[in-house]
Design a protein around this motif. Structure first.
Motif, PDB file in Angstrom:
ATOM      1  N   ILE A 182      16.193  31.931  48.079  1.00 46.90           N
ATOM      2  CA  ILE A 182      15.956  32.524  49.592  1.00 46.90           C
ATOM      3  C   ILE A 182      14.720  31.909  50.159  1.00 46.90           C
ATOM      4  CG2 ILE A 182      15.528  34.851  50.842  1.00 46.90           C
ATOM      5  CD1 ILE A 182      16.350  36.530  48.035  1.00 46.90           C
ATOM      6  N   ARG A 183      15.086  31.040  51.170  1.00 52.90           N
ATOM      7  CA  ARG A 183      14.009  30.062  51.725  1.00 52.90           C
ATOM      8  C   ARG A 183      14.326  29.738  53.206  1.00 52.90           C
ATOM      9  NH1 ARG A 183      16.714  24.999  48.789  1.00 52.90           N
ATOM     10  NH2 ARG A 183      18.327  24.584  50.072  1.00 52.90           N
ATOM     11  N   GLU A 184      13.188  29.111  53.928  1.00 51.74           N
ATOM     12  CA  GLU A 184      13.384  28.490  55.029  1.00 51.74           C
ATOM     13  C   GLU A 184      14.195  29.584  56.168  1.00 51.74           C
ATOM     14  OE1 GLU A 184      15.072  24.642  54.494  1.00 51.74           O
ATOM     15  OE2 GLU A 184      13.401  24.068  53.110  1.00 51.74           O
ATOM     16  N   ASN A 185      13.993  30.690  55.826  1.00 51.12           N
ATOM     17  CA  ASN A 185      14.499  31.537  57.068  1.00 51.12           C
ATOM     18  C   ASN A 185      13.374  32.072  58.076  1.00 51.12           C
ATOM     19  OD1 ASN A 185      17.436  32.650  56.004  1.00 51.12           O
ATOM     20  ND2 ASN A 185      15.796  32.694  54.279  1.00 51.12           N
ATOM     21  N   VAL A 196       9.695  49.567  46.973  1.00 50.66           N
ATOM     22  CA  VAL A 196      10.756  48.709  46.381  1.00 50.66           C
ATOM     23  C   VAL A 196      10.237  47.408  45.686  1.00 50.66           C
ATOM     24  CG1 VAL A 196      12.727  47.388  46.978  1.00 50.66           C
ATOM     25  CG2 VAL A 196      12.173  49.276  48.400  1.00 50.66           C
ATOM     26  N   ARG A 197      10.678  47.364  44.282  1.00 55.49           N
ATOM     27  CA  ARG A 197      10.059  46.180  43.600  1.00 55.49           C
ATOM     28  C   ARG A 197      11.189  45.313  43.312  1.00 55.49           C
ATOM     29  NH1 ARG A 197       5.577  48.101  39.249  1.00 55.49           N
ATOM     30  NH2 ARG A 197       4.073  49.036  40.575  1.00 55.49           N
ATOM     31  N   ILE A 198      10.968  43.867  42.857  1.00 47.69           N
ATOM     32  CA  ILE A 198      11.981  43.163  42.386  1.00 47.69           C
ATOM     33  C   ILE A 198      12.070  43.350  40.865  1.00 47.69           C
ATOM     34  CG2 ILE A 198      12.624  40.546  42.252  1.00 47.69           C
ATOM     35  CD1 ILE A 198      11.024  40.205  44.751  1.00 47.69           C
ATOM     36  N   SER A 199      13.367  43.298  40.147  1.00 53.10           N
ATOM     37  CA  SER A 199      13.377  43.054  38.865  1.00 53.10           C
ATOM     38  C   SER A 199      13.713  41.706  38.551  1.00 53.10           C
ATOM     39  CB  SER A 199      14.517  44.038  38.208  1.00 53.10           C
ATOM     40  OG  SER A 199      14.274  45.313  38.281  1.00 53.10           O
ATOM     41  N   VAL A 200      12.686  41.130  37.695  1.00 47.86           N
ATOM     42  CA  VAL A 200      12.742  39.636  37.478  1.00 47.86           C
ATOM     43  C   VAL A 200      13.677  39.505  36.054  1.00 47.86           C
ATOM     44  CG1 VAL A 200      11.392  37.620  37.100  1.00 47.86           C
ATOM     45  CG2 VAL A 200      10.954  39.238  38.742  1.00 47.86           C
ATOM     46  N   GLY A 201      14.509  38.392  36.120  1.00 44.52           N
ATOM     47  CA  GLY A 201      15.323  38.174  34.987  1.00 44.52           C
ATOM     48  C   GLY A 201      14.420  37.233  34.204  1.00 44.52           C
ATOM     49  N   SER A 202      14.758  37.078  32.714  1.00 45.40           N
ATOM     50  CA  SER A 202      13.949  36.717  31.541  1.00 45.40           C
ATOM     51  C   SER A 202      13.826  35.068  31.709  1.00 45.40           C
ATOM     52  CB  SER A 202      14.036  37.181  30.312  1.00 45.40           C
ATOM     53  OG  SER A 202      15.619  36.916  29.904  1.00 45.40           O
ATOM     54  N   GLN A 203      15.178  34.585  32.224  1.00 42.45           N
ATOM     55  CA  GLN A 203      15.282  33.283  32.051  1.00 42.45           C
ATOM     56  C   GLN A 203      15.344  32.477  33.318  1.00 42.45           C
ATOM     57  OE1 GLN A 203      14.840  31.270  29.300  1.00 42.45           O
ATOM     58  NE2 GLN A 203      14.491  33.167  28.266  1.00 42.45           N
ATOM     59  N   LEU A 204      14.562  32.434  34.148  1.00 42.30           N
ATOM     60  CA  LEU A 204      14.738  31.840  35.625  1.00 42.30           C
ATOM     61  C   LEU A 204      14.743  30.407  35.509  1.00 42.30           C
ATOM     62  CD1 LEU A 204      12.563  33.843  38.132  1.00 42.30           C
ATOM     63  CD2 LEU A 204      14.815  34.510  37.425  1.00 42.30           C
ATOM     64  N   PRO A 205      15.727  29.659  36.148  1.00 37.31           N
ATOM     65  CA  PRO A 205      15.536  28.243  36.058  1.00 37.31           C
ATOM     66  C   PRO A 205      14.782  27.664  36.968  1.00 37.31           C
ATOM     67  CG  PRO A 205      17.771  29.117  37.497  1.00 37.31           C
ATOM     68  CD  PRO A 205      17.070  30.333  36.876  1.00 37.31           C
ATOM     69  N   ASP A 206      14.553  26.278  37.027  1.00 39.74           N
ATOM     70  CA  ASP A 206      13.627  25.624  37.670  1.00 39.74           C
ATOM     71  C   ASP A 206      13.792  25.651  39.150  1.00 39.74           C
ATOM     72  OD1 ASP A 206      11.895  25.399  35.424  1.00 39.74           O
ATOM     73  OD2 ASP A 206      12.720  23.330  35.057  1.00 39.74           O
ATOM     74  N   THR A 207      14.936  26.054  39.490  1.00 39.35           N
ATOM     75  CA  THR A 207      15.492  25.787  40.969  1.00 39.35           C
ATOM     76  C   THR A 207      15.266  26.889  41.729  1.00 39.35           C
ATOM     77  OG1 THR A 207      17.852  26.520  40.239  1.00 39.35           O
ATOM     78  CG2 THR A 207      17.371  24.073  40.475  1.00 39.35           C
ATOM     79  N   THR A 208      14.669  28.076  40.886  1.00 39.76           N
ATOM     80  CA  THR A 208      14.468  29.377  41.832  1.00 39.76           C
ATOM     81  C   THR A 208      13.367  29.210  42.718  1.00 39.76           C
ATOM     82  OG1 THR A 208      14.888  30.504  39.692  1.00 39.76           O
ATOM     83  CG2 THR A 208      13.530  31.906  41.376  1.00 39.76           C
ATOM     84  N   ASN A 209      13.765  29.879  43.813  1.00 38.15           N
ATOM     85  CA  ASN A 209      12.664  29.675  44.990  1.00 38.15           C
ATOM     86  C   ASN A 209      12.791  30.938  46.145  1.00 38.15           C
ATOM     87  OD1 ASN A 209      11.116  28.964  47.451  1.00 38.15           O
ATOM     88  ND2 ASN A 209      12.195  26.838  47.476  1.00 38.15           N
ATOM     89  N   ILE A 210      12.061  31.646  45.823  1.00 36.90           N
ATOM     90  CA  ILE A 210      11.890  33.027  46.443  1.00 36.90           C
ATOM     91  C   ILE A 210      10.803  33.482  47.412  1.00 36.90           C
ATOM     92  CG2 ILE A 210      12.642  35.366  46.265  1.00 36.90           C
ATOM     93  CD1 ILE A 210      14.888  34.060  45.197  1.00 36.90           C
ATOM     94  N   GLY A 211      10.911  33.397  48.876  1.00 33.69           N
ATOM     95  CA  GLY A 211      10.146  33.783  49.704  1.00 33.69           C
ATOM     96  C   GLY A 211       9.988  35.078  49.791  1.00 33.69           C
ATOM     97  N   VAL A 212       8.871  35.731  49.699  1.00 33.53           N
ATOM     98  CA  VAL A 212       8.842  37.178  49.584  1.00 33.53           C
ATOM     99  C   VAL A 212       7.475  37.817  50.026  1.00 33.53           C
ATOM    100  CG1 VAL A 212       7.774  37.386  47.197  1.00 33.53           C
ATOM    101  CG2 VAL A 212       8.886  39.249  47.968  1.00 33.53           C
ATOM    102  N   SER A 213       7.604  39.052  50.864  1.00 33.16           N
ATOM    103  CA  SER A 213       6.453  39.797  51.346  1.00 33.16           C
ATOM    104  C   SER A 213       6.685  41.125  51.211  1.00 33.16           C
ATOM    105  CB  SER A 213       6.270  39.253  52.690  1.00 33.16           C
ATOM    106  OG  SER A 213       7.295  39.748  53.623  1.00 33.16           O
TER     107      SER A 213
END
Length: 299
Positions: A182-185, A196-213
């Motif tokens: 979720i990027r460059e928006n 509200v919270r994010i539940s994070v997976g245990s095996q995120l790949p290196d391509t993961t890119n999440i912009g958040v506030s």
């Protein structure tokens, strides 16, 4: 079409009202399906694919979503495009037993309030792309009391909300990130309303890119994910905060910019950013002719 059949377009087509029998597969086959009043789903299941190239669903406007799930309905979206719709919600999940599974394809070039609105139900993005949409809050996805799950290979980018962020999570919504981008928006990427919270997976790949506030500014914003604090998988959209570990979770902490004034000397480092709970580390040592450096102090 009868239940369980595949409908394959042989040419561009337009229909006023489309209701879907159980288990139908719609193959766009490289053609355009114009639906001014969209596809209405009630107690049914639909699969959408494009065995050709360039097939799309378009033309919804006014009060009719391009795809509306009402009760006990499921959409499996494999390929093709949902684009060119000008409406409040391009895809609308309206009940707790609604499921929209996006395996591929694009949802792009739509305008309205939200492109995908999850009032209730579940939007599961296994892959595909949501891009180039315009709207107000949640120009890409708005989650109100349902759930949003994102997997590796899914991308939400280049959407333009008039405020807040491309993905907007509020109320009792649930967000799970197992990967994706979720990027460059414009205006922001993923915005978490209070509680509200994010539940994070245990095996995120290196391509993961999440912009958040977050509406709360500083503080914990995930359940889990502390192991990714140094991987930069989650980036703060707010320049006043950075992402750090907090126990098993991730949190936003305030940034402080230290400016070094060498008082007539020279200093190789003009400034340094730290967080409120972080030591400065190796501060620079300035030089000045005929002077001995004794240390830094706060002015």
């Amino acid at each position: 079409a009868n239940a369980g059949e595949t409908v394959q377009l042989g040419a561009n087509a337009e229909a006023t009202i489309v209701s879907v029998p159980e288990g139908v597969t719609l193959d766009l086959n490289g053609h355009t399906l114009t639906l001014p009043e969209g596809i209405g789903m009630d107690f049914t299941k639909l699969s959408i694919c494009d065995c050709g190239s360039g097939g799309k669903i378009t033309g919804a406007s006014g009060f009719y979503p391009a795809v509306k799930l009402s009760r006990s309905s499921t959409v499996n979206f494999y390929s093709g495009e949902i684009s060119g719709n000008n409406i409040y919600y391009t895809v609308h999940l309206n009940a707790a037993d609604n499921y929209f599974n996006m395996y591929g394809g694009k949802i792009s070039g739509n305008s309205g309030t939200n492109t995908v609105r999850v009032y209730e139900g579940q939007f599961h993005m296994y892959g595909g792309q949501i891009s180039g949409n315009t709207g107000s809050y949640g120009a890409a996805v708005s989650i109100e009391s349902g759930s949003f799950i994102m997997e590796p290979g899914a991308v939400i980018e280049n959407n333009t909300p008039s405020g807040t962020a491309a993905v907007y999570a509020t109320g009792t919504s649930s967000i799970t990130i197992n990967g994706g981008q979720i990027r460059e928006n414009a205006c922001g990427n993923l915005y978490l309303d209070s509680g509200v919270r994010i539940s994070v997976g245990s095996q995120l790949p290196d391509t993961t890119n999440i912009g958040v506030s977050s509406s709360q500014g500083a503080g914990v914003f995930t359940n889990g994910g502390a192991q990714y604090a140094q991987n930069n998988y989650f980036k703060s959209d707010n320049p006043s905060y950075v992402v750090c570990a907090d126990g098993n979770n991730l949190k936003f902490v305030s940034c402080i910019t230290l400016t070094f004034d060498p008082n007539g000397g020279t200093c190789a480092t003009a400034s340094q950013e730290v967080t409120f709970d972080q030591k400065c580390g190796n501060a620079p040592v300035p030089t000045r002719a005929d002077h001995e450096f004794m240390g830094w102090y706060f002015a």
